[in-house]
Design a protein around this motif. Sequence first.
Motif, mmCIF file in Angstrom:
data_model
loop_
_atom_site.group_PDB
_atom_site.id
_atom_site.type_symbol
_atom_site.label_atom_id
_atom_site.label_comp_id
_atom_site.label_asym_id
_atom_site.label_seq_id
_atom_site.Cartn_x
_atom_site.Cartn_y
_atom_site.Cartn_z
ATOM 1 N N LEU A 46 -37.062 61.096 5.918
ATOM 2 C CA LEU A 46 -36.921 60.667 7.311
ATOM 3 C C LEU A 46 -38.286 60.591 7.980
ATOM 4 C CD1 LEU A 46 -33.853 62.819 8.428
ATOM 5 C CD2 LEU A 46 -33.877 60.466 7.641
ATOM 6 N N PRO A 47 -38.419 59.794 9.042
ATOM 7 C CA PRO A 47 -39.692 59.760 9.767
ATOM 8 C C PRO A 47 -40.080 61.162 10.230
ATOM 9 C CG PRO A 47 -38.231 58.034 10.560
ATOM 10 C CD PRO A 47 -37.422 58.885 9.636
ATOM 11 N N GLU A 48 -41.341 61.471 10.065
ATOM 12 C CA GLU A 48 -41.803 62.813 10.427
ATOM 13 C C GLU A 48 -42.202 62.845 11.890
ATOM 14 O OE1 GLU A 48 -44.822 63.906 7.650
ATOM 15 O OE2 GLU A 48 -43.356 64.661 6.218
ATOM 16 N N ARG A 106 -30.011 57.385 9.968
ATOM 17 C CA ARG A 106 -30.969 58.170 9.184
ATOM 18 C C ARG A 106 -31.670 57.175 8.261
ATOM 19 N NH1 ARG A 106 -29.140 61.246 5.572
ATOM 20 N NH2 ARG A 106 -30.596 62.984 5.683
ATOM 21 N N ALA A 107 -32.893 56.863 8.615
ATOM 22 C CA ALA A 107 -33.593 55.814 7.883
ATOM 23 C C ALA A 107 -34.806 56.389 7.158
ATOM 24 C CB ALA A 107 -34.041 54.721 8.851
ATOM 25 N N ASP A 108 -35.035 55.878 5.976
ATOM 26 C CA ASP A 108 -36.215 56.287 5.215
ATOM 27 C C ASP A 108 -37.462 55.783 5.947
ATOM 28 O OD1 ASP A 108 -36.687 57.080 1.955
ATOM 29 O OD2 ASP A 108 -38.368 56.193 3.063
ATOM 30 N N ARG A 109 -38.444 56.646 6.066
ATOM 31 C CA ARG A 109 -39.624 56.270 6.854
ATOM 32 C C ARG A 109 -40.433 55.147 6.205
ATOM 33 N NH1 ARG A 109 -41.125 61.734 5.641
ATOM 34 N NH2 ARG A 109 -42.483 61.885 3.821
ATOM 35 N N ASN A 110 -40.260 54.962 4.900
ATOM 36 C CA ASN A 110 -41.013 53.919 4.200
ATOM 37 C C ASN A 110 -40.273 52.579 4.163
ATOM 38 O OD1 ASN A 110 -43.157 55.709 3.477
ATOM 39 N ND2 ASN A 110 -41.732 56.643 2.019
ATOM 40 N N ALA A 111 -39.058 52.587 4.646
ATOM 41 C CA ALA A 111 -38.294 51.330 4.668
ATOM 42 C C ALA A 111 -38.898 50.382 5.694
ATOM 43 C CB ALA A 111 -36.836 51.621 5.010
ATOM 44 N N SER A 112 -38.715 49.114 5.437
ATOM 45 C CA SER A 112 -39.217 48.121 6.387
ATOM 46 C C SER A 112 -38.340 48.120 7.637
ATOM 47 C CB SER A 112 -39.190 46.741 5.729
ATOM 48 O OG SER A 112 -39.464 45.753 6.683
ATOM 49 N N ALA A 113 -39.005 47.949 8.774
ATOM 50 C CA ALA A 113 -38.264 47.955 10.045
ATOM 51 C C ALA A 113 -37.337 46.747 10.167
ATOM 52 C CB ALA A 113 -39.238 47.998 11.209
ATOM 53 N N THR A 135 -34.832 62.056 12.587
ATOM 54 C CA THR A 135 -36.206 62.356 12.169
ATOM 55 C C THR A 135 -36.227 63.724 11.512
ATOM 56 O OG1 THR A 135 -36.809 63.412 14.259
ATOM 57 C CG2 THR A 135 -37.164 61.035 14.115
ATOM 58 N N GLN B 42 -34.009 66.192 13.330
ATOM 59 C CA GLN B 42 -33.943 65.970 14.765
ATOM 60 C C GLN B 42 -33.485 64.543 15.008
ATOM 61 O OE1 GLN B 42 -35.032 68.200 17.295
ATOM 62 N NE2 GLN B 42 -35.337 69.837 15.800
ATOM 63 N N SER B 108 -41.699 44.959 15.276
ATOM 64 C CA SER B 108 -41.752 43.844 14.340
ATOM 65 C C SER B 108 -41.156 44.282 13.003
ATOM 66 C CB SER B 108 -43.217 43.435 14.185
ATOM 67 O OG SER B 108 -43.338 42.490 13.176
ATOM 68 N N GLY B 109 -40.627 43.320 12.277
ATOM 69 C CA GLY B 109 -39.953 43.653 11.024
ATOM 70 C C GLY B 109 -40.884 44.008 9.880
ATOM 71 N N VAL B 111 -43.300 46.270 9.786
ATOM 72 C CA VAL B 111 -43.899 47.611 9.818
ATOM 73 C C VAL B 111 -42.910 48.607 9.220
ATOM 74 C CG1 VAL B 111 -45.320 47.129 11.853
ATOM 75 C CG2 VAL B 111 -43.023 48.076 12.154
ATOM 76 N N PRO B 112 -43.398 49.723 8.715
ATOM 77 C CA PRO B 112 -42.455 50.732 8.224
ATOM 78 C C PRO B 112 -41.745 51.427 9.387
ATOM 79 C CG PRO B 112 -44.711 51.507 7.995
ATOM 80 C CD PRO B 112 -44.797 50.097 8.461
ATOM 81 N N ILE B 113 -40.609 51.985 9.082
ATOM 82 C CA ILE B 113 -39.807 52.645 10.118
ATOM 83 C C ILE B 113 -40.549 53.840 10.719
ATOM 84 C CG2 ILE B 113 -37.708 54.051 10.380
ATOM 85 C CD1 ILE B 113 -36.294 51.913 8.654
ATOM 86 N N GLN B 114 -41.446 54.420 9.936
ATOM 87 C CA GLN B 114 -42.247 55.529 10.463
ATOM 88 C C GLN B 114 -43.004 55.101 11.726
ATOM 89 O OE1 GLN B 114 -42.769 58.967 9.468
ATOM 90 N NE2 GLN B 114 -43.818 58.884 11.444
ATOM 91 N N ALA B 117 -40.612 54.894 14.614
ATOM 92 C CA ALA B 117 -40.261 56.245 15.067
ATOM 93 C C ALA B 117 -41.418 56.860 15.850
ATOM 94 C CB ALA B 117 -39.906 57.118 13.866
#
Lengths: 142, 137
Positions: A46-48, A106-113, A135, B42, B108-109, B111-114, B117
Amino acid sequence: MRFSGPKRRSVAPFAMTPMVDVVLLLLIFFMFTSQFSQITRTPLDLPEEPGEGVEVDDSAAIVLDLDKDGQIFVAAQPVDMDRLVRIVQVEIERRGDVGMVDVLIRADRNASAKHLNAIARRLRALGVGSWKLGTADPGGAR
Amino acid sequence: MRFVKHSKGNSELPELPMTSLIDVVFLLLVFFIVTVNFLREQELWSALQAEQRASGQAADLRPQIVLVQNKDGAPAFVIGDRVFRDKQSLTDLLVLLPKEGGVFVKVSGDVPIQAAAAALQATKDAGFIKVTYVPAG
């Protein structure tokens, strides 16, 4: 006058063997049941981020897992976008009010947005006004 | 009158076999170690952009817009003509901005979800209540 003295009560011997048996059975029971409850969560990075100080509520109506390849999971089952839309529609019907539908992603932080954006667009089209992003609190190790 | 002397410690207590007890305790310990979640999960709340807002009085309460996009091969946060590479710089600027109109986080599509977030977290850390996620691309 004669008083009888206190009767000495004999303490029953504490049989450890059956107790250990029962404890082990309970242990196995809880191990299995906790596995079943955890199985609905896909392991993800998950995003940190510390989030809003509100711990994830597992009782959220719909919990979507999005892995780094963009695959969506609901209750650990892979679903496509159409199936996801149907699940959300059913939940909206069940609740009777789209505002009551609670969505946690719950999304993997490395996945594309772009995958997250696709889900967001579909949710918006269904009338879902808000959602929550799960997160992992980097300082939250217990 | 005759009283029977009641002596303490006369009752015989059975010995507890410590070996079995320790076995059980260790098993319980292993169980909790295996099942505990080491990372506390969280959540970040965000609204989704609704229809375009009407102009007029609402123009006074225009939301801030944070773009999250790829610049030179790395995710960046853009506000107006200012580009930030890290969340802290973004938060420092967002703190200075008016909060009444809320903030749009336009992601934008590519970028990573990190990064998305991090932008959402920056808006929360800066004190924005109304945070709207806007998918872009």
